[in-house]
Write a protein that holds these residues in place. Structure first.
Motif, PDB file in Angstrom:
ATOM      1  N   ILE A  83      17.973   9.288   5.125  1.00  0.00           N
ATOM      2  CA  ILE A  83      16.968   9.434   4.069  1.00  0.00           C
ATOM      3  C   ILE A  83      15.746  10.168   4.606  1.00  0.00           C
ATOM      4  O   ILE A  83      15.234  11.096   3.971  1.00  0.00           O
ATOM      5  N   VAL A  84      15.283   9.778   5.779  1.00  0.00           N
ATOM      6  CA  VAL A  84      14.096  10.407   6.378  1.00  0.00           C
ATOM      7  C   VAL A  84      14.388  11.869   6.732  1.00  0.00           C
ATOM      8  O   VAL A  84      13.517  12.727   6.589  1.00  0.00           O
ATOM      9  N   PRO A  96       0.800  -1.233   0.000  1.00  0.00           N
ATOM     10  CA  PRO A  96       0.000   0.000   0.000  1.00  0.00           C
ATOM     11  C   PRO A  96       0.832   1.283   0.000  1.00  0.00           C
ATOM     12  O   PRO A  96       0.323   2.330  -0.360  1.00  0.00           O
ATOM     13  N   ARG A  97       2.095   1.206   0.356  1.00  0.00           N
ATOM     14  CA  ARG A  97       2.946   2.400   0.362  1.00  0.00           C
ATOM     15  C   ARG A  97       3.648   2.614  -0.973  1.00  0.00           C
ATOM     16  O   ARG A  97       4.384   3.580  -1.142  1.00  0.00           O
ATOM     17  N   ILE A  98       3.441   1.719  -1.936  1.00  0.00           N
ATOM     18  CA  ILE A  98       4.069   1.822  -3.253  1.00  0.00           C
ATOM     19  C   ILE A  98       2.967   1.974  -4.300  1.00  0.00           C
ATOM     20  O   ILE A  98       1.994   1.230  -4.296  1.00  0.00           O
ATOM     21  N   SER A  99       3.146   2.963  -5.191  1.00  0.00           N
ATOM     22  CA  SER A  99       2.137   3.241  -6.219  1.00  0.00           C
ATOM     23  C   SER A  99       2.766   3.272  -7.601  1.00  0.00           C
ATOM     24  O   SER A  99       3.952   3.578  -7.747  1.00  0.00           O
ATOM     25  N   VAL A 100       1.928   2.995  -8.593  1.00  0.00           N
ATOM     26  CA  VAL A 100       2.324   3.127  -9.992  1.00  0.00           C
ATOM     27  C   VAL A 100       1.217   3.907 -10.686  1.00  0.00           C
ATOM     28  O   VAL A 100       0.042   3.549 -10.594  1.00  0.00           O
ATOM     29  N   ASP A 101       1.608   4.990 -11.346  1.00  0.00           N
ATOM     30  CA  ASP A 101       0.660   5.833 -12.076  1.00  0.00           C
ATOM     31  C   ASP A 101       1.372   6.328 -13.331  1.00  0.00           C
ATOM     32  O   ASP A 101       2.436   6.938 -13.227  1.00  0.00           O
ATOM     33  N   PRO A 102       0.810   6.079 -14.508  1.00  0.00           N
ATOM     34  CA  PRO A 102       1.464   6.520 -15.736  1.00  0.00           C
ATOM     35  C   PRO A 102       1.727   8.034 -15.780  1.00  0.00           C
ATOM     36  O   PRO A 102       2.618   8.486 -16.488  1.00  0.00           O
ATOM     37  N   TYR A 119       9.113  14.093   4.118  1.00  0.00           N
ATOM     38  CA  TYR A 119       7.788  13.575   3.767  1.00  0.00           C
ATOM     39  C   TYR A 119       7.821  12.053   3.633  1.00  0.00           C
ATOM     40  O   TYR A 119       6.787  11.435   3.360  1.00  0.00           O
ATOM     41  N   LEU A 120       8.993  11.425   3.826  1.00  0.00           N
ATOM     42  CA  LEU A 120       9.102   9.971   3.883  1.00  0.00           C
ATOM     43  C   LEU A 120       9.230   9.546   5.336  1.00  0.00           C
ATOM     44  O   LEU A 120       9.758  10.280   6.167  1.00  0.00           O
ATOM     45  N   SER A 121       8.771   8.351   5.625  1.00  0.00           N
ATOM     46  CA  SER A 121       8.915   7.789   6.970  1.00  0.00           C
ATOM     47  C   SER A 121       9.800   6.549   6.890  1.00  0.00           C
ATOM     48  O   SER A 121      10.064   6.020   5.800  1.00  0.00           O
ATOM     49  N   GLU A 122      10.235   6.087   8.051  1.00  0.00           N
ATOM     50  CA  GLU A 122      11.005   4.845   8.068  1.00  0.00           C
ATOM     51  C   GLU A 122      10.164   3.686   7.528  1.00  0.00           C
ATOM     52  O   GLU A 122      10.696   2.788   6.875  1.00  0.00           O
ATOM     53  N   ASP A 123       8.860   3.721   7.768  1.00  0.00           N
ATOM     54  CA  ASP A 123       7.977   2.686   7.212  1.00  0.00           C
ATOM     55  C   ASP A 123       7.978   2.721   5.688  1.00  0.00           C
ATOM     56  O   ASP A 123       7.888   1.675   5.037  1.00  0.00           O
ATOM     57  N   ASP A 124       8.077   3.917   5.102  1.00  0.00           N
ATOM     58  CA  ASP A 124       8.162   4.037   3.642  1.00  0.00           C
ATOM     59  C   ASP A 124       9.438   3.377   3.129  1.00  0.00           C
ATOM     60  O   ASP A 124       9.417   2.649   2.125  1.00  0.00           O
ATOM     61  N   VAL A 125      10.548   3.614   3.799  1.00  0.00           N
ATOM     62  CA  VAL A 125      11.827   3.027   3.381  1.00  0.00           C
ATOM     63  C   VAL A 125      11.763   1.505   3.504  1.00  0.00           C
ATOM     64  O   VAL A 125      12.196   0.778   2.599  1.00  0.00           O
ATOM     65  N   ARG A 126      11.183   1.014   4.582  1.00  0.00           N
ATOM     66  CA  ARG A 126      11.025  -0.440   4.740  1.00  0.00           C
ATOM     67  C   ARG A 126      10.116  -1.006   3.643  1.00  0.00           C
ATOM     68  O   ARG A 126      10.356  -2.107   3.133  1.00  0.00           O
ATOM     69  N   THR A 179       3.963   6.044  -2.292  1.00  0.00           N
ATOM     70  CA  THR A 179       2.624   6.600  -2.438  1.00  0.00           C
ATOM     71  C   THR A 179       2.539   8.025  -1.900  1.00  0.00           C
ATOM     72  O   THR A 179       3.040   8.311  -0.816  1.00  0.00           O
ATOM     73  N   GLY A 180       1.949   8.901  -2.705  1.00  0.00           N
ATOM     74  CA  GLY A 180       1.764  10.295  -2.308  1.00  0.00           C
ATOM     75  C   GLY A 180       2.974  11.180  -2.542  1.00  0.00           C
ATOM     76  O   GLY A 180       2.966  12.346  -2.167  1.00  0.00           O
ATOM     77  N   THR A 181       4.020  10.620  -3.158  1.00  0.00           N
ATOM     78  CA  THR A 181       5.231  11.394  -3.441  1.00  0.00           C
ATOM     79  C   THR A 181       5.651  11.143  -4.884  1.00  0.00           C
ATOM     80  O   THR A 181       5.044  10.351  -5.594  1.00  0.00           O
ATOM     81  N   ARG A 182       6.717  11.817  -5.280  1.00  0.00           N
ATOM     82  CA  ARG A 182       7.346  11.549  -6.565  1.00  0.00           C
ATOM     83  C   ARG A 182       8.717  10.896  -6.343  1.00  0.00           C
ATOM     84  O   ARG A 182       9.574  10.928  -7.214  1.00  0.00           O
ATOM     85  N   VAL A 183       8.906  10.305  -5.179  1.00  0.00           N
ATOM     86  CA  VAL A 183      10.160   9.623  -4.852  1.00  0.00           C
ATOM     87  C   VAL A 183      10.065   8.196  -5.381  1.00  0.00           C
ATOM     88  O   VAL A 183       9.227   7.413  -4.931  1.00  0.00           O
ATOM     89  N   ARG A 184      10.919   7.907  -6.368  1.00  0.00           N
ATOM     90  CA  ARG A 184      10.886   6.579  -6.982  1.00  0.00           C
ATOM     91  C   ARG A 184      11.510   5.533  -6.054  1.00  0.00           C
ATOM     92  O   ARG A 184      12.400   5.842  -5.268  1.00  0.00           O
ATOM     93  N   VAL A 185      11.029   4.324  -6.177  1.00  0.00           N
ATOM     94  CA  VAL A 185      11.601   3.201  -5.434  1.00  0.00           C
ATOM     95  C   VAL A 185      13.098   3.137  -5.714  1.00  0.00           C
ATOM     96  O   VAL A 185      13.906   2.969  -4.803  1.00  0.00           O
ATOM     97  N   THR A 186      13.487   3.311  -6.973  1.00  0.00           N
ATOM     98  CA  THR A 186      14.909   3.245  -7.319  1.00  0.00           C
ATOM     99  C   THR A 186      15.712   4.354  -6.651  1.00  0.00           C
ATOM    100  O   THR A 186      16.880   4.145  -6.322  1.00  0.00           O
ATOM    101  N   ASP A 187      15.108   5.525  -6.441  1.00  0.00           N
ATOM    102  CA  ASP A 187      15.815   6.613  -5.752  1.00  0.00           C
ATOM    103  C   ASP A 187      16.212   6.182  -4.344  1.00  0.00           C
ATOM    104  O   ASP A 187      17.356   6.384  -3.914  1.00  0.00           O
ATOM    105  N   VAL A 188      15.274   5.593  -3.621  1.00  0.00           N
ATOM    106  CA  VAL A 188      15.538   5.156  -2.246  1.00  0.00           C
ATOM    107  C   VAL A 188      16.554   4.023  -2.246  1.00  0.00           C
ATOM    108  O   VAL A 188      17.497   4.019  -1.445  1.00  0.00           O
TER     109      VAL A 188
END
Length: 77
Positions: free
Chosen positions: A45-46, A7-13, A51-58, A23-32
Protein backbone atom coordinates in the motif's frame (compact mmCIF):
# COMPACT_ATOMS: atom_id res chain seq x y z
CA UNK A 1 -11.52 18.37 10.48
CA UNK A 2 -9.44 15.68 12.13
CA UNK A 3 -11.28 13.32 14.42
CA UNK A 4 -10.69 13.43 18.16
CA UNK A 5 -8.24 10.70 19.02
CA UNK A 6 -7.39 10.09 15.35
CA UNK A 7 -5.24 12.97 14.06
CA UNK A 8 -4.40 11.07 10.86
CA UNK A 9 -8.09 10.66 9.94
CA UNK A 10 -10.20 13.58 8.70
CA UNK A 11 -13.79 14.22 7.72
CA UNK A 12 -14.68 17.15 5.47
CA UNK A 13 -17.96 17.49 3.57
CA UNK A 14 -15.96 18.93 0.64
CA UNK A 15 -13.63 15.90 0.40
CA UNK A 16 -14.94 12.51 -0.77
CA UNK A 17 -18.48 13.40 0.21
CA UNK A 18 -17.58 13.66 3.89
CA UNK A 19 -16.31 10.10 4.17
CA UNK A 20 -13.35 9.55 6.52
CA UNK A 21 -10.01 9.96 4.72
CA UNK A 22 -6.34 9.87 5.61
CA UNK A 23 -5.59 13.48 6.58
CA UNK A 24 -4.14 15.54 3.74
CA UNK A 25 -5.19 13.04 1.06
CA UNK A 26 -8.28 11.87 -0.77
CA UNK A 27 -7.61 8.25 0.22
CA UNK A 28 -10.69 6.99 2.02
CA UNK A 29 -10.44 4.80 5.09
CA UNK A 30 -12.53 2.23 3.20
CA UNK A 31 -10.03 2.25 0.31
CA UNK A 32 -7.20 1.20 2.63
CA UNK A 33 -9.37 -1.36 4.42
CA UNK A 34 -10.47 -2.89 1.11
CA UNK A 35 -6.85 -3.17 -0.03
CA UNK A 36 -5.90 -4.90 3.22
CA UNK A 37 -8.93 -7.20 3.01
CA UNK A 38 -7.94 -8.04 -0.56
CA UNK A 39 -4.57 -9.27 0.62
CA UNK A 40 -2.37 -6.21 0.07
CA UNK A 41 0.40 -5.80 2.62
CA UNK A 42 1.15 -2.55 4.39
CA UNK A 43 4.38 -2.31 2.36
CA UNK A 44 2.48 -2.73 -0.92
CA UNK A 45 0.00 0.00 0.00
CA UNK A 46 2.78 2.43 0.94
CA UNK A 47 4.63 1.60 -2.30
CA UNK A 48 1.51 2.11 -4.43
CA UNK A 49 0.55 5.29 -2.58
CA UNK A 50 3.85 6.98 -1.65
CA UNK A 51 2.03 9.87 0.04
CA UNK A 52 0.80 7.37 2.68
CA UNK A 53 2.99 6.07 5.49
CA UNK A 54 2.82 2.89 7.50
CA UNK A 55 1.61 5.06 10.39
CA UNK A 56 -1.31 6.18 8.19
CA UNK A 57 -2.26 2.55 7.51
CA UNK A 58 -2.06 1.74 11.22
CA UNK A 59 -4.25 4.80 11.94
CA UNK A 60 -6.85 3.49 9.49
CA UNK A 61 -6.88 0.15 11.28
CA UNK A 62 -7.17 1.83 14.67
CA UNK A 63 -10.04 4.02 13.46
CA UNK A 64 -11.83 1.00 11.96
CA UNK A 65 -11.43 -0.98 15.17
CA UNK A 66 -12.88 1.91 17.13
CA UNK A 67 -15.78 2.32 14.70
CA UNK A 68 -16.57 -1.41 14.87
CA UNK A 69 -16.69 -1.41 18.68
CA UNK A 70 -20.07 -0.85 20.25
CA UNK A 71 -21.61 -1.30 23.67
CA UNK A 72 -23.17 -4.64 24.49
CA UNK A 73 -26.90 -4.32 24.93
CA UNK A 74 -28.52 -6.91 27.13
CA UNK A 75 -32.22 -7.68 26.72
CA UNK A 76 -34.40 -6.80 29.69
CA UNK A 77 -35.68 -9.82 31.56
Amino acid sequence: MTLTGFPRISVDPQVCGGRPVVTGTRVRVTDVLEMLAGGASMAEIVTDFPYLSEDDVRAVLSYAASAADHPIVAAAE
